[in-house]
Design an enzyme around this catalytic site. Structure first.
Site, PDB file in Angstrom:
ATOM      1  N   PHE A 215      51.427  24.356 -26.177  1.00  0.00           N
ATOM      2  CA  PHE A 215      52.568  23.666 -25.313  1.00  0.00           C
ATOM      3  C   PHE A 215      52.172  24.221 -24.124  1.00  0.00           C
ATOM      4  O   PHE A 215      51.827  25.341 -23.612  1.00  0.00           O
ATOM      5  CB  PHE A 215      53.879  24.577 -25.696  1.00  0.00           C
ATOM      6  CG  PHE A 215      54.993  24.025 -24.505  1.00  0.00           C
ATOM      7  CD1 PHE A 215      55.864  23.019 -24.558  1.00  0.00           C
ATOM      8  CD2 PHE A 215      55.000  24.674 -23.322  1.00  0.00           C
ATOM      9  CE1 PHE A 215      56.611  22.302 -23.903  1.00  0.00           C
ATOM     10  CE2 PHE A 215      56.163  24.097 -22.100  1.00  0.00           C
ATOM     11  CZ  PHE A 215      56.676  23.259 -22.786  1.00  0.00           C
TER      12      PHE A 215
ATOM     13  N   ASP B 237      45.708  29.253 -20.594  1.00  0.00           N
ATOM     14  CA  ASP B 237      47.036  29.040 -20.015  1.00  0.00           C
ATOM     15  C   ASP B 237      47.777  30.499 -20.413  1.00  0.00           C
ATOM     16  O   ASP B 237      48.194  30.579 -21.624  1.00  0.00           O
ATOM     17  CB  ASP B 237      47.532  27.955 -20.880  1.00  0.00           C
ATOM     18  CG  ASP B 237      49.307  27.630 -20.218  1.00  0.00           C
ATOM     19  OD1 ASP B 237      49.880  28.526 -19.727  1.00  0.00           O
ATOM     20  OD2 ASP B 237      49.653  26.781 -20.544  1.00  0.00           O
TER      21      ASP B 237
ATOM     22  N   LYS C 182      55.809  31.325 -14.468  1.00  0.00           N
ATOM     23  CA  LYS C 182      57.060  32.080 -15.001  1.00  0.00           C
ATOM     24  C   LYS C 182      57.055  33.387 -14.313  1.00  0.00           C
ATOM     25  O   LYS C 182      57.692  33.350 -13.366  1.00  0.00           O
ATOM     26  CB  LYS C 182      56.769  32.089 -16.472  1.00  0.00           C
ATOM     27  CG  LYS C 182      56.682  30.742 -17.331  1.00  0.00           C
ATOM     28  CD  LYS C 182      57.150  30.644 -18.589  1.00  0.00           C
ATOM     29  CE  LYS C 182      57.700  29.462 -19.034  1.00  0.00           C
ATOM     30  NZ  LYS C 182      56.755  28.921 -20.047  1.00  0.00           N
TER      31      LYS C 182
END
Ligand SMILES: *Cc1c(COP(=O)(O)O)cnc(C)c1O
Length: 404
Positions: free
Chosen positions: A145, A230, A259
């Site tokens: 993802f 990531d 985030k």
């Protein structure tokens, strides 16, 4: 479904009428938050065990980050990168020093930072590795993802993310996650980079075999392929280290961060890495109107300070180990795995967990099912031992009552 109050029902109906239905939220309407708690429109309090997919490692509305944001709002919020601003330099130097990297490129959403990483790897592939024009490949992992742009969903293996949005951008090759031999076979003279999540979060908190990251990193170095981690979800303390790569003593060429980089106050992301790669961007080759704004920079600078000052990675390691041990004491005929690292934990059942998620909500704890059968627990890292004990009691009661 629990009985909804009129207030909750009305708020949900309005959003459902006017908003596209690209999410399936729990039937709770949050109106305020502080630290590890959120409150709904009827005044009920819940533990937040999702933390906005780990954007809230510092807790909701951390006072130091809110204060920094307010201070900056009283000065200047946005300049665009057509001019310099006095907040960007201090923030980026702090970020690079923490990450032990040379340079950073500020963006807003996680997906934009991943796109930036893809562009950076391709640019390096053409300019430095001398891959023939238009032939650069990036190796990715199955069940990844990395976000929602057309290019990113084009290399997703999740039909729900991908189908209906083609044609897919070419130039990506997928290999099974955790499989070194498959990776070795996939890397070639036209491979610019390997994009990988150190732990696959959205796939259901999937940990690679021990030693995988280190071996994959070394393999990439030997084959002259960039190793890009990531760490949008795993980074900034979530897994019990500043970066999940750090737990295997891996230093990637590039980190993708987002985030918790803002502690949840603002969309802030960045690509952080080696000068040999990021130094290839020149004026006009990439940009963002809001990326690196004074407001984003002030917020991220304060958000990083909180992570260091409150020793959130160490806290996550200690509390996470304790919480994992407690989760492992849970007994249920349909519980097939309990796993995680730091405060990124999951219970996997052999049946859909949505009823368990709804019951936990009734018991005052918000968590989310991922891929039907897995429930993820990722509270803000500022949670206390007492709060974790209280939360565990609620989880244990809900699991005991879970009739699959
Ligand atoms: C959330 C996430 C993204 C995308 O971030 P957005 O801010 O939603 O675009 C990318 N990669 C990983 C690993 C994520 O968890």
């Amino acid at each position: 479904m629990p009985a909804m109050t009129p207030k909750t029902r009305a708020a949900i109906a309005l959003a459902e009428r006017w908003g596209a239905h690209n999410y399936h939220p729990l039937p709770v309407v949050i109106t305020r938050a502080k630290g590890v708690f959120v409150w709904d429109v009827d005044g009920r309090r819940y533990y937040d065990f999702l933390s906005a997919y780990s954007a809230l490692n510092q807790g909701h509305n951390h006072p130091a980050i809110v204060a920094a944001a307010k201070r900056q709002l009283g000065r200047v919020a946005l300049t665009s990168r057509a001019f310099h601003n006095d907040r960007l330099g201090p923030y980026l130097s702090k970020l690079c020093r923490l990450a032990r990297q040379d340079m950073a490129l500020p963006m807003n959403s996680g997906a934009e930072a991943v796109e930036t990483a893809i562009k950076a790897m391709r640019l390096w592939g053409y300019r430095t590795k001398r891959i023939p024009a238009g032939r650069a490949k990036i190796v990715v992992c199955e069940n990844n993802f990395h976000g929602r742009t057309t290019t990113i969903v084009g290399f997703s293996s999740d039909p729900g993310s991908r189908d209906g949005f083609g044609p897919a951008t070419p130039g990506f090759v997928a290999v099974p996650y955790g499989d070194l031999r498959a990776l070795a076979r996939a890397l070639g003279p036209e491979t610019a980079g390997f994009l990988v999540e150190p732990i696959q979060g959205e796939a259901g908190v999937i940990l690679p075999p021990p030693g995988y990251l280190k071996a994959a990193r070394e393999l990439c170095a030997r084959r002259r392929v960039l190793f890009c981690a990531d760490e949008i979800q795993t980074g900034l303390g979530r897994t019990g280290a500043l970066f999940a790569c750090g737990r295997e003593k891996v230093v990637p060429d590039l980190y993708v961060l987002g985030k918790a980089l803002s502690g949840g106050l603002y969309p802030v992301s960045a690509l952080v890495g080696r000068r040999e790669v990021l130094g290839l961007f020149t004026p006009g080759t990439h940009g963002s109107t809001f990326g690196g704004s004074p407001l984003a920079s002030a917020i991220a600078d304060a958000a990083l300070d909180v992570i260091v000052r409150e020793r959130l990675p160490q806290r996550s390691a200690r509390l996470g180990a304790r919480f994992l041990a407690r989760l492992k004491t849970l007994k249920h005929s349909r519980l097939i795995d309990v796993r995680g690292r730091g405060l990124m934990l999951a219970l996997e059942f052999s049946v859909p967990v949505r009823p368990l998620v709804v019951d936990l909500m009734r018991r005052g704890l918000l968590a989310k099912d991922t891929h039907e059968n897995t429930i993820r627990f990722a509270p803000p890292l500022v949670i206390t031992e007492r709060q974790l004990d209280d939360a565990f009691a609620r989880i244990a009661a809900a699991v005991a009552a879970f009739r699959a």
